[in-house]
Motif scaffolding. Sequence first.
Motif, mmCIF file in Angstrom:
data_model
loop_
_atom_site.group_PDB
_atom_site.id
_atom_site.type_symbol
_atom_site.label_atom_id
_atom_site.label_comp_id
_atom_site.label_asym_id
_atom_site.label_seq_id
_atom_site.Cartn_x
_atom_site.Cartn_y
_atom_site.Cartn_z
ATOM 1 N N ASP A 404 0.820 -1.309 0.009
ATOM 2 C CA ASP A 404 -0.056 0.126 -0.045
ATOM 3 C C ASP A 404 0.851 1.226 -0.093
ATOM 4 N N SER A 405 1.957 1.274 0.679
ATOM 5 C CA SER A 405 2.915 2.389 0.586
ATOM 6 C C SER A 405 3.615 2.686 -0.459
ATOM 7 N N VAL A 406 3.783 1.533 -1.237
ATOM 8 C CA VAL A 406 4.405 1.794 -2.791
ATOM 9 C C VAL A 406 3.273 2.312 -3.635
ATOM 10 N N LEU A 407 1.880 1.850 -3.353
ATOM 11 C CA LEU A 407 0.983 2.409 -4.170
ATOM 12 C C LEU A 407 0.671 4.057 -3.842
ATOM 13 N N LYS A 408 0.805 4.470 -2.560
ATOM 14 C CA LYS A 408 0.671 5.827 -2.301
ATOM 15 C C LYS A 408 1.855 6.604 -2.915
ATOM 16 N N ILE A 409 2.963 5.947 -2.833
ATOM 17 C CA ILE A 409 4.214 6.972 -3.252
ATOM 18 C C ILE A 409 4.111 6.900 -4.606
ATOM 19 N N THR A 410 3.870 5.809 -5.261
ATOM 20 C CA THR A 410 3.848 5.769 -6.735
ATOM 21 C C THR A 410 2.587 7.034 -7.232
ATOM 22 N N SER A 411 1.500 7.125 -6.836
ATOM 23 C CA SER A 411 0.504 8.035 -6.852
ATOM 24 C C SER A 411 1.151 9.684 -6.608
ATOM 25 N N GLN A 412 1.896 9.609 -5.592
ATOM 26 C CA GLN A 412 2.609 11.151 -5.414
ATOM 27 C C GLN A 412 3.550 11.278 -6.712
ATOM 28 N N ARG A 413 4.435 10.471 -6.949
ATOM 29 C CA ARG A 413 5.428 10.814 -7.818
ATOM 30 C C ARG A 413 4.993 10.993 -9.409
ATOM 31 N N ILE A 414 3.692 10.262 -9.570
ATOM 32 C CA ILE A 414 3.121 10.764 -10.758
ATOM 33 C C ILE A 414 2.619 11.978 -10.874
ATOM 34 N N GLN A 415 1.772 12.454 -9.754
ATOM 35 C CA GLN A 415 1.073 13.637 -9.840
ATOM 36 C C GLN A 415 2.434 14.796 -9.721
ATOM 37 N N GLU A 416 3.485 14.562 -9.271
ATOM 38 C CA GLU A 416 4.442 15.520 -9.265
ATOM 39 C C GLU A 416 5.106 15.811 -10.672
ATOM 40 N N VAL A 417 4.828 14.547 -11.551
ATOM 41 C CA VAL A 417 5.178 14.983 -13.098
ATOM 42 C C VAL A 417 4.210 15.636 -13.688
ATOM 43 N N LEU A 418 2.935 15.551 -13.442
ATOM 44 C CA LEU A 418 1.731 16.005 -14.388
ATOM 45 C C LEU A 418 1.664 17.653 -14.058
ATOM 46 N N ARG A 419 0.916 18.076 -15.208
ATOM 47 C CA ARG A 419 0.521 19.350 -15.170
ATOM 48 C C ARG A 419 -0.928 19.412 -14.205
ATOM 49 N N SER A 420 -1.336 20.697 -13.849
ATOM 50 C CA SER A 420 -2.556 20.819 -13.229
ATOM 51 C C SER A 420 -3.705 20.485 -14.075
ATOM 52 N N PHE A 452 7.359 11.980 -23.767
ATOM 53 C CA PHE A 452 8.245 12.700 -22.694
ATOM 54 C C PHE A 452 7.615 12.368 -21.386
ATOM 55 N N VAL A 453 6.421 12.679 -21.162
ATOM 56 C CA VAL A 453 5.799 12.793 -19.730
ATOM 57 C C VAL A 453 5.915 11.293 -19.310
ATOM 58 N N SER A 454 5.421 10.440 -20.208
ATOM 59 C CA SER A 454 5.535 8.903 -19.624
ATOM 60 C C SER A 454 7.023 8.543 -19.156
ATOM 61 N N ASP A 455 7.917 9.080 -20.079
ATOM 62 C CA ASP A 455 9.347 8.502 -19.452
ATOM 63 C C ASP A 455 9.608 9.303 -18.442
ATOM 64 N N LYS A 456 9.246 10.513 -18.033
ATOM 65 C CA LYS A 456 9.707 11.179 -16.640
ATOM 66 C C LYS A 456 8.916 10.341 -15.575
ATOM 67 N N ILE A 457 7.560 9.827 -15.888
ATOM 68 C CA ILE A 457 6.858 9.158 -14.885
ATOM 69 C C ILE A 457 7.927 7.715 -14.681
ATOM 70 N N ARG A 458 8.045 7.108 -15.580
ATOM 71 C CA ARG A 458 8.890 5.786 -15.664
ATOM 72 C C ARG A 458 10.098 6.081 -14.690
ATOM 73 N N GLN A 459 10.888 7.064 -14.999
ATOM 74 C CA GLN A 459 12.177 7.519 -14.239
ATOM 75 C C GLN A 459 11.745 7.708 -12.768
ATOM 76 N N ALA A 511 9.081 -0.690 -19.788
ATOM 77 C CA ALA A 511 9.149 0.144 -21.278
ATOM 78 C C ALA A 511 7.861 0.714 -21.612
ATOM 79 N N ILE A 512 7.953 1.691 -22.624
ATOM 80 C CA ILE A 512 6.912 2.376 -23.084
ATOM 81 C C ILE A 512 6.339 2.257 -24.589
ATOM 82 N N GLN A 513 4.989 1.811 -24.718
ATOM 83 C CA GLN A 513 4.536 1.319 -26.086
ATOM 84 C C GLN A 513 3.542 2.330 -26.579
ATOM 85 N N PHE A 514 3.615 2.753 -27.750
ATOM 86 C CA PHE A 514 2.136 3.278 -28.480
ATOM 87 C C PHE A 514 1.311 2.377 -28.993
#
Length: 787
Positions: A404-420, A452-459, A511-514
């Motif tokens: 659960d902690s991994v999921l919460k931290i994951t959501s935080q890291r995703i939101q840090e990358v995204l625009r409003s 670009f956004v997806s790769d920033k999230i991946r990193q 990995a990232i795939q279109f």
Amino acid sequence: MSILTDQCQTEFSVLIVDDNSKNLQVLQRMLESRGYRVLPAISGKLALRSLEKVQPDLILLDINMPGMDGYETCERIRSTKGFEDTPIIFVSALDTINDKIKAFLSGGVDYIVKPFQIEEVLARVNTHLSLSGMRKQLARSNQEVEAKVQGKTKELEEAISRYKNLSIREKALAKILRTPIDDLAVNSYINKILEALSQVLDKHDQNPSAAVITFNDHPKSHAFNSFTLGDKSLNQQLNCLMVCIINELGFGGFLEANTLIVLYEGFSATRIVLQNEERPLGLAAGDIKTNFLIVPIKVKNTLLSLLAISIPPDQAFREEDIDYYRQVAEVIGSSLARRSSDRKIEFLAYHDELTGLPNRRLMNDRIAHEINVSGRTGMVGALVYLDLDDFKLVNDALGHEVGDSVLKITSQRIQEVLRSTDSCARWGGDEFVIMLPMLSDDRANASERAHFVSDKIRQAITRPFHIDAHEVQMSISVGITLFGKGDKQGQDYLVEADAAMYQAKKTGKNAIQFFKPEYQSRAESRLALTKGLRQAVKNNELYMVYQPQVNKNGEIVGLETLMRWESEEFGFVRPDIFIALAEESNLIVDLDLFAIRSACSQFMHWQQEGLLPKAFKRLAINICPRHFSSDQFVSNVRETLEHFNMSPENLELEVTERLMLSNVDTTIAKLNELKNLGVSFSIDDFGTGYSSLSYLLKLPIDMLKIDRSFVTDVHLNQQAATIVSTIIGMAKNLGLETIAEGVEEEEEFDHLLRDGCDYYQGYKFYKPIKASELRSIFSTINLQKNN
């Protein structure tokens, strides 16, 4: 804390609706063993009849049922008075995204794919009962608050009817009681309260002023705002006083131990009365030029804000003044609590409780809106489907709290990358959907920006997660599809993004795939194969073959059981394909149990006919590590052995080294339980996985199976030869036996024999063969022995 921790589970009832009596019995037995009261129904029609007499706390609902299917049943339950909010969890073999979306649109709150894991069902039942209980508690609390407010309103109205001439204070309190808060921001509400009090303050001979103090985030943060009516200079004095109280008395003690603060002596402001206890304050003369009454605004001992009333320094607060302002504070607190309860219920209806992210319902609305906007404006957006790689291993190895902690931290890291303007939703257990609207009016540019956004999230996700004493390393697989002008719906784009995400996993994860049209074709083929595999057992399309294992003299000492699928629709499906599908769709557990039952049944027939060779010892069956997270696995094996009258000494279970990545203590306990029955264990493909010698010493293993990648051309490859001799030597030192798989050449056999390998398996001796052919081989061996 879960509602279930404070309430006995036997108080909860669960209605199970499933036309398959076996599934119904399994779920009923599982839930009743945990203390739930279970109400079974074999059709939607019977379920609706049951609801006329009982009101279950939760419903588990199948989809494919004769007469009325699960979707219609769910919709009719939702339209029944009293069941609008009852949690309904779909439990179905259908696992396409279309099926799941249809289930959620019909009123379901969750979706479990058959065959299910018992722990998953229990976890989800517990979660939704907890959430339902929380909502009921909040609703009850809201009703209590409402009743309290109504009670005070009634009291006031009765007072109005008794007295023709109301006092100014009564009029002010009546106005406060009638001040709506639902549609107001808190600041607006406070200003209206102060306006109502202005009648009292303007007319009162003491000429007091008032302020309400609200805290930023939490009282103990020491940050507050004040809203002042009357003398505006009070703001500075009040702030000075609050800082002094915090510094001198300590915020915690002040909040928890005191209900009232009265400050006297005006200009000098040298003492403070705390519930009849006087305390000095370190204020300089002239800092405070008035007397203050500060009344906490509380709900159930939780401080929400403070009401501050000031009077000139040459006057004092009367007891009736203190009682009145306490009453005002109580009314304000009740209104604020009701608003908080309403907002919390509304939030939980549209957000994930764990991460706080939007849930499917809210995200589907946002996706539909942005697709319409893109259609009008010509701007291109993207949907990103993200899945955490191997998240189940984290849960199994470190526990659900860490997961659960991994999921919460994951959501935080995703939101840090995204625009409003972007949105992120938790879509499933370890899946997230991200919407990136209005990227560009050019598809190529939009693709570049989405990547670009997806790769920033991946990193961001690949950075280590430091949770308690654990360092967890994660990666993600990402699928992207673009949306713009066209006639597709949100569901279509979600299917595309999901297909692209699966392709990213297939290429090696992280990995990232279109999305490409051929991905959808592959995904549809994969879904068709998975659906066919679910029916394969019923259609008798699965069968077992057996590859003999021999000793150095060529005598058959054992058989490895292997599964094959001959489909009427797809023809012969390679084992590596359908086993991988089974692992992804959780079918692997059922297939393993089918293999155990089939092999034990065949063994019984051979034994009854006296066909087994004298040197025969064991029947080896591969099982996946997931069995060891199931409470039923040991009992399933025991019951199968008893049913087919098979000695546990004749059964060997082959496990892989991945077993050591799951919950080690639980796994060892279950291995020992089976070992005590007489079942033996071997580690399959030894040397290719998580080879931990420390865990190897703890596991009750009997044999190491040398992987074919080391056996092939072992006589020509010095590195392979070194590894093989090391494994054999280590096994002998540990008191374990060894078996080499994939032996095809005489030279390989000779090399292994010289190294001291105990047993051999491969095409040099026998290929995998059906039971009917093996019967002939056994007969020939026995005939030769008799002659």
